[in-house]
Motif scaffolding. Structure first.
Motif, short mmCIF file in Angstrom:
data_model
loop_
_atom_site.label_atom_id
_atom_site.label_comp_id
_atom_site.label_asym_id
_atom_site.label_seq_id
_atom_site.Cartn_x
_atom_site.Cartn_y
_atom_site.Cartn_z
N THR A 29 0.80 -1.04 -0.23
CA THR A 29 -0.09 -0.03 0.03
C THR A 29 0.73 1.14 0.05
O THR A 29 0.33 2.50 0.09
CB THR A 29 -1.03 0.04 1.37
OG1 THR A 29 -0.24 -0.33 2.45
CG2 THR A 29 -2.05 -1.05 1.16
N GLY A 30 2.22 1.12 -0.18
CA GLY A 30 3.04 2.23 -0.42
C GLY A 30 3.07 3.18 1.11
O GLY A 30 3.53 4.21 0.93
N LEU A 31 3.47 2.08 2.17
CA LEU A 31 3.45 2.76 3.41
C LEU A 31 4.88 2.34 4.02
O LEU A 31 4.97 2.70 5.24
CB LEU A 31 2.41 2.19 4.33
CG LEU A 31 0.94 2.89 4.23
CD1 LEU A 31 -0.02 2.25 4.84
CD2 LEU A 31 0.95 4.58 4.36
N ALA A 32 5.66 1.52 3.46
CA ALA A 32 6.93 1.11 4.02
C ALA A 32 7.64 2.22 4.70
O ALA A 32 8.37 1.86 5.92
CB ALA A 32 7.92 0.40 3.06
N ASP A 33 7.79 3.45 4.29
CA ASP A 33 8.55 4.45 5.14
C ASP A 33 7.83 5.04 6.15
O ASP A 33 8.30 6.13 6.74
CB ASP A 33 8.95 5.32 3.69
CG ASP A 33 10.01 5.00 2.85
OD1 ASP A 33 10.59 3.90 3.30
OD2 ASP A 33 10.08 5.37 1.71
N PHE A 34 6.59 4.74 6.40
CA PHE A 34 5.56 5.51 7.20
C PHE A 34 5.29 4.65 8.43
O PHE A 34 4.24 4.86 9.36
CB PHE A 34 4.33 5.90 6.60
CG PHE A 34 4.61 7.06 5.67
CD1 PHE A 34 4.66 8.52 5.71
CD2 PHE A 34 5.04 6.48 4.31
CE1 PHE A 34 5.00 9.28 5.08
CE2 PHE A 34 5.26 7.71 3.43
CZ PHE A 34 5.35 8.67 3.44
N LYS A 35 6.02 3.57 8.85
CA LYS A 35 5.50 2.48 9.80
C LYS A 35 5.66 3.15 10.89
O LYS A 35 4.59 2.82 11.95
CB LYS A 35 6.29 1.22 9.73
CG LYS A 35 7.60 1.31 9.99
CD LYS A 35 7.99 -0.37 9.66
CE LYS A 35 9.34 -0.61 9.98
NZ LYS A 35 10.13 -0.37 10.88
N ASP A 36 6.29 3.91 11.33
CA ASP A 36 6.55 4.59 12.77
C ASP A 36 5.75 5.98 12.98
O ASP A 36 5.65 6.62 14.10
CB ASP A 36 8.03 4.83 13.05
CG ASP A 36 8.55 3.47 13.14
OD1 ASP A 36 8.14 2.43 13.50
OD2 ASP A 36 9.84 3.34 12.69
N TYR A 37 4.92 6.35 11.70
CA TYR A 37 4.01 7.43 11.98
C TYR A 37 2.81 7.19 12.89
O TYR A 37 2.29 6.04 12.64
CB TYR A 37 3.67 8.01 10.51
CG TYR A 37 4.77 8.74 9.97
CD1 TYR A 37 6.18 8.28 9.46
CD2 TYR A 37 4.64 10.08 9.27
CE1 TYR A 37 7.30 8.85 9.03
CE2 TYR A 37 5.65 10.74 8.88
CZ TYR A 37 7.04 10.18 8.59
OH TYR A 37 7.79 10.84 7.95
N TYR A 38 2.34 8.35 13.44
CA TYR A 38 0.91 8.20 14.10
C TYR A 38 0.01 8.63 12.90
O TYR A 38 0.30 9.62 12.33
CB TYR A 38 0.86 8.96 15.45
CG TYR A 38 1.62 8.19 16.48
CD1 TYR A 38 0.83 7.24 17.16
CD2 TYR A 38 2.85 8.40 16.61
CE1 TYR A 38 1.71 6.50 18.12
CE2 TYR A 38 3.60 7.51 17.71
CZ TYR A 38 3.09 6.74 18.48
OH TYR A 38 3.55 5.72 19.46
N PRO A 39 -1.34 8.04 12.95
CA PRO A 39 -2.25 8.43 12.13
C PRO A 39 -2.42 10.20 11.87
O PRO A 39 -2.63 10.36 10.89
CB PRO A 39 -3.51 7.93 12.54
CG PRO A 39 -2.92 6.62 13.30
CD PRO A 39 -1.73 7.13 13.75
N GLY A 40 -2.24 10.69 13.05
CA GLY A 40 -2.29 12.20 13.02
C GLY A 40 -1.43 12.85 12.36
O GLY A 40 -1.75 13.90 11.84
N ALA A 41 -0.49 12.36 12.11
CA ALA A 41 0.74 12.80 11.16
C ALA A 41 0.64 12.62 9.76
O ALA A 41 1.39 12.93 9.03
CB ALA A 41 2.06 12.46 11.75
#
Ligand SMILES: Nc1ncnc2c1ncn2[C@@H]1O[C@H](COP(=O)(O)OP(=O)(O)OP(=O)(O)O)[C@@H](O)[C@H]1O
Length: 246
Positions: free
Chosen positions: A117-129
């Protein structure tokens, strides 16, 4: 992997919402429900998800009656349903943890669907960010990680900017190419219906019933290529005429 709706009548109190709706989805295809606001499209998804039972008629999945929610039928909503206090990876892992999938298998599955889903670089982000589009990607990853056979998608991109929508539609098509789920996709956007649908069911005004059943090519080009295809405008006009004359 097919959903069958047979002679569905449904409503709320005195409000008649669906009137004698029958159809069966083709396994591994994208069926789009298109129609005016309030004609009962979302209600049909709720019946398929097992959140509600029809007043009359039956809903079956793989020939078995739908009696309640199940992981084999995953639902995605207009507003992403994510836990704000968990990271994206935590959100994607949540259902697996609940199902007792842990350790390396959990990690591998989370990584696989975050990459898809193209999220590999965002795994440690919180949804609000995350932007709205990224939040919907996370909601999709969270759904896909449970490996549902059927995706019930209720206008998941209607809250997103116009320039983001083709990207999200391409994501749906690439997920479909990879996993071949049966998809029931609700929209009131004719272009979205044409870009995604292998079959488009056009509904009347409430009480909703099917007024047109349109079969389309199985091969799907990139959404932007489809939108600029010479035949696309003609198909769009035909459907807009049906909707205008309802
Ligand atoms: N739980 C409920 N209680 C009472 N009325 C409801 C309920 N759910 C839906 N309705 C009503 O049923 C009708 C059909 O709603 P539904 O959300 O299925 O329509 P829709 O075709 O998906 O519309 P839209 O495109 O605007 O989302 C609407 O008039 C809605 O207000």
């Amino acid at each position: 992997m097919s959903l069958a709706f047979k002679n569905i009548f449904h409503g709320y109190g005195g409000l008649e919402v669906l009137k004698d709706v029958s159809f069966k989805t083709e396994p591994g295809r994208i069926t789009v429900l298109l129609g005016p606001s309030g004609c009962g499209k979302s209600t049909l998804l709720k019946l398929a998800a097992g959140f509600e039972k029809p007043v009359m008629g039956s809903v079956c999945f793989n020939e078995s009656p739908v009696t309640g929610p199940g992981v084999e039928r995953g639902m995605m909503f207009q507003t992403p349903v994510l836990f704000d206090w968990l990271t994206v990876a935590g959100n994607v892992a949540f259902g697996l943890r609940q199902a007792g999938v842990r350790g390396k298998e959990q990690q591998d599955r989370v990584n696989r669907f975050m990459a898809l889903t193209g999220l590999a670089d965002f795994k440690d982000y919180y949804p609000g960010a995350l932007s709205g589009g990224m939040q919907q990607r996370a909601a999709l990853a969270r759904l896909l990680v449970m490996e549902p056979q059927c995706l019930l998608m209720d206008e998941p991109f209607s809250g997103l900017d116009a320039q983001l929508r083709p990207k999200m539609q391409e994501l749906v098509l690439s997920v479909w190419r990879d996993l071949r789920p049966t998809v029931l996709f609700v929209t009131h956007d004719v272009e979205e219906a044409l870009v995604l649908g292998h079959r488009i069911l056009v509904f009347s005004k409430r009480p909703g019933h099917i007024v047109k059943d349109i079969e389309r090519a199985l091969e799907k080009k990139d959404p932007l290529d489809q939108l600029t295809d010479p035949g696309f405008g003609k198909e769009k006009k035909n459907i807009l005429e049906i909707l205008r004359d309802l």
